[in-house]
Design an enzyme around this catalytic site. Structure first.
Site, mmCIF file in Angstrom:
data_model
loop_
_atom_site.group_PDB
_atom_site.id
_atom_site.type_symbol
_atom_site.label_atom_id
_atom_site.label_comp_id
_atom_site.label_asym_id
_atom_site.label_seq_id
_atom_site.Cartn_x
_atom_site.Cartn_y
_atom_site.Cartn_z
ATOM 1 N N GLU A 179 1.610 -0.426 6.241
ATOM 2 C CA GLU A 179 0.028 1.205 6.237
ATOM 3 C C GLU A 179 -0.648 0.996 7.222
ATOM 4 O O GLU A 179 -0.934 1.940 7.886
ATOM 5 C CB GLU A 179 0.164 1.755 5.426
ATOM 6 C CG GLU A 179 -1.411 0.812 4.051
ATOM 7 C CD GLU A 179 -0.186 -0.260 2.996
ATOM 8 O OE1 GLU A 179 -0.899 -0.200 2.416
ATOM 9 O OE2 GLU A 179 0.901 -0.662 3.315
ATOM 10 N N HIS A 189 1.342 -4.932 4.035
ATOM 11 C CA HIS A 189 0.317 -4.012 4.078
ATOM 12 C C HIS A 189 1.442 -3.337 5.104
ATOM 13 O O HIS A 189 0.658 -3.395 5.852
ATOM 14 C CB HIS A 189 -0.848 -3.742 3.743
ATOM 15 C CG HIS A 189 -1.139 -3.998 1.975
ATOM 16 N ND1 HIS A 189 -1.285 -3.328 1.290
ATOM 17 C CD2 HIS A 189 -1.457 -4.724 1.637
ATOM 18 C CE1 HIS A 189 -1.566 -3.248 -0.086
ATOM 19 N NE2 HIS A 189 -1.622 -4.752 0.079
ATOM 20 N N CYS A 241 3.575 -4.085 -1.600
ATOM 21 C CA CYS A 241 2.121 -5.303 -1.818
ATOM 22 C C CYS A 241 2.930 -5.780 -3.166
ATOM 23 O O CYS A 241 4.636 -5.833 -3.875
ATOM 24 C CB CYS A 241 1.419 -5.144 -1.584
ATOM 25 S SG CYS A 241 0.434 -6.849 -2.483
#
Length: 564
Positions: free
Chosen positions: A521, A519, A385
């Site tokens: 993750e 993102h 990001c």
């Protein structure tokens, strides 16, 4: 549908989220359809505007909800996308009840906490379970029993047993048993008082789970059972372990799964916990280890980067390696320079550099220095990001010759606004829930590293979660590409935007320099690691191996150097 309510006592931050997620993992391993709900008694509508230092990271769901970080634990442990409406706050409940009152839904009635607020709480819990198509719903009540703000939620869950029946509702209470070193004894009095407080609002726990430094001796378990009127075989010890992925195994070994089966009248099933056993084995006995620098500004609060850290752990499991984190406060890099040796002192001993997301100008120049060091020294780099925007700013300044390049978030008068506010964000006035949020598609370019990481070397579309307001300015994409930067992913089908928003970049010839606007993750799981993170750790291990053998790592001979 069956409901398991998890409450906490004595102190906050005991780990109710991990306990709930671990129980969910045990039920999932038995083949049940499970979902989880987090109740947060604060008046905020969601977690989107809170300080990371106070509440940890904001976890974004596929639907675009900005939620408490425990929703992330649920998704990782259950290997599920948690559906909309699974993070319930006081703000949401009262907002809806007031809306209904204004709309005339309660005409002639005096609107009160009981039954109107409690009914709305119960409705939301049931809807969350229905949205997930769940057989079992886990509901974690945030905060601590005895908090004034939690009382309406405790009353609502108390009513569930009357509404749904004894065999369909289970109450689990998590407390603390401190160990006093001066007297060498565990103290059960806080747990006794906590259960008494819970009973004072009409809830008697079926299971007591106790947080402690070590596994409780049998005599302490018996004492807790006696003073809380809970059977001894339903008192469980949630003691400290080296990693949270050991918790499901430790609780199953003590018989938690069987106790829940008995209380909810479930069929006895032998769970398949192989994925957790394998993960713990790799975490505790890896064949290799690698060090990653995480250059952020919330380094004093690891929970601010919880999903990032878990994703690195997942990537380590996939590569049979332990991932050690070197925390780098980006503000300390602000005035560092390579000529003075400052960057080398901070980054010279790491195998990879990760720059995470974030907001605000603090530490930005330090993050830019970190990206430059990675690019010019052949150190694997992963930008997430803001970390991608940082990489673009650094490349624009030092390779594309765009002196003073910056983001309008940090400098509205920058001569080259290579990062700018997204057009759809220009007219937005409020902050809560107004960013680009949730799952968005990314078209990956054939032949790029990121396409290879996702297993589609010929290109294709994948989906990742987003949380941002700013983007790479499309007016500069051609100049950046002419300077050698590869735009490897874009958002398809953006009206009036040509090729779409820039989703990922990479530098050809570099061992590993990949950055994403998304993102990834948030979608990483122990059993299914995020492809960019798994590739990043693999590249860091390759660099480490190459340095030890004295040979250059792949691609390092042709890495681009500053030309401006």
């Amino acid at each position: 549908m069956k409901y398991i309510f998890v409450t906490g006592g004595v102190v906050s931050s005991l780990g109710k989220g991990v306990a709930s997620a671990s129980l969910g993992a045990l039920l999932r391993a038995r083949g049940y359809r499970v979902t989880a709900v987090k109740i947060d008694p604060y008046i905020n509508i969601d977690a989107g505007t809170m300080r990371p230092y106070e509440h940890g990271e904001v976890f974004v769901t596929a639907s675009g909800a900005e939620t408490d970080l425990d929703i992330g634990n649920y998704e990782r442990f259950l290997d599920l996308d948690i559906p909309p409406g699974s993070n319930i706050t006081t703000g949401q409940v009262y907002q809806e009840v007031i809306r209904k009152e204004r709309a005339g839904d309660y005409l002639s009635q005096t609107v009160q906490v009981i039954p109107h607020i409690t009914d709305e709480i119960k409705r939301r819990i049931k809807v969350a379970g229905e949205n997930a198509g769940a057989e079992i719903v886990l509901i974690e009540v945030g905060g601590t029993v005895g908090d004034i703000e939690s009382l309406p939620f405790l009353e609502a869950i108390r009513q569930f047993r009357f509404d749904e029946g004894d065999e369909n509702v289970l109450y689990l209470h998590l407390t603390l048993v401190p160990y006093l070193g001066t007297s060498n004894e565990f103290k059960t009095k806080p747990t006794q008082h906590s259960v008494a407080t819970l009973r004072s609002v009409g809830i008697s726990p079926d299971i007591v789970m106790v947080r402690s430094k070590e596994k409780l001796p049998s005599e302490i378990t018996r004492k807790i059972a006696l003073f809380t009127s809970v059977r001894e075989n339903r008192v469980f010890s949630s003691f400290d372990v080296s990693h949270v992925y050991e918790v499901p195994l430790a609780l199953e070994e003590q018989g938690l799964g069987k106790a829940v089966e008995d209380l909810l009248k479930l069929e006895r099933v032998h769970p398949n916990l192989g994925v957790w056993s394998n993960a713990v084995r790799t975490i505790k006995q890896p064949t290799r280890a690698v060090t990653i620098a995480l250059a952020g500004k919330y380094t004093a609060m690891p929970d601010a980067y919880l999903s990032l850290l878990e994703s690195l752990t997942h990537a380590g499991i996939a590569n049979d390696a332990r991932v050690n984190i070197k925390w780098i406060n980006a503000e300390e890099l602000d005035n560092s320079s390579e000529e003075e040796g400052g960057l080398e002192a901070q980054l010279g001993d790491v195998d990879g550099i990760l720059v995470p997301g974030g907001f605000g100008i603090r530490g930005i120049e330090g993050k830019i220095h970190a990206a430059e060091y990675a690019r010019t020294h052949g150190v694997p780099y992963l930008g997430i990001c803001l970390g991608m925007q940082i990489a673009v700013i650094e490349y624009a300044r030092n390779v594309a010759g765009l002196e003073g390049a910056n983001s309008t978030e940090f400098d509205g008068y920058a001569p080259h606004k290579v990062i700018d506010l997204m057009p759809e964000q220009v007219e937005i006035a409020g902050l809560g829930g107004t960013m680009r949020l949730g799952d968005w598609p990314m078209d990956l370019k054939a032949g790029t590293k990121i396409a290879s990481l996702y297993g589609i070397p010929d290109g294709g579309t994948v989906r990742e979660r987003h949380r941002h307001r700013f983007e790479v300015n499309p007016a500069y994409t051609e100049r950046l590409q002419d300077a050698g930067l590869t735009i490897s992913g874009v958002t398809p089908g953006v009206a009036g935007r040509g090729a779409g928003l820039v989703e990922s970049i990479e530098i050809p010839g570099h061992p590993f320099f990949v950055a994403l606007q998304a993102h990834p993750e948030f979608k990483s799981r122990p059993m299914r690691p995020s492809p960019p993170f798994a590739g990043f750790v693999a590249a860091a291990l390759e660099r480490q191996s190459a340095e030890r053998s004295g040979r250059p790592s792949a691609g390092s001979e042709s890495q681009p150097m500053p030309s401006a």
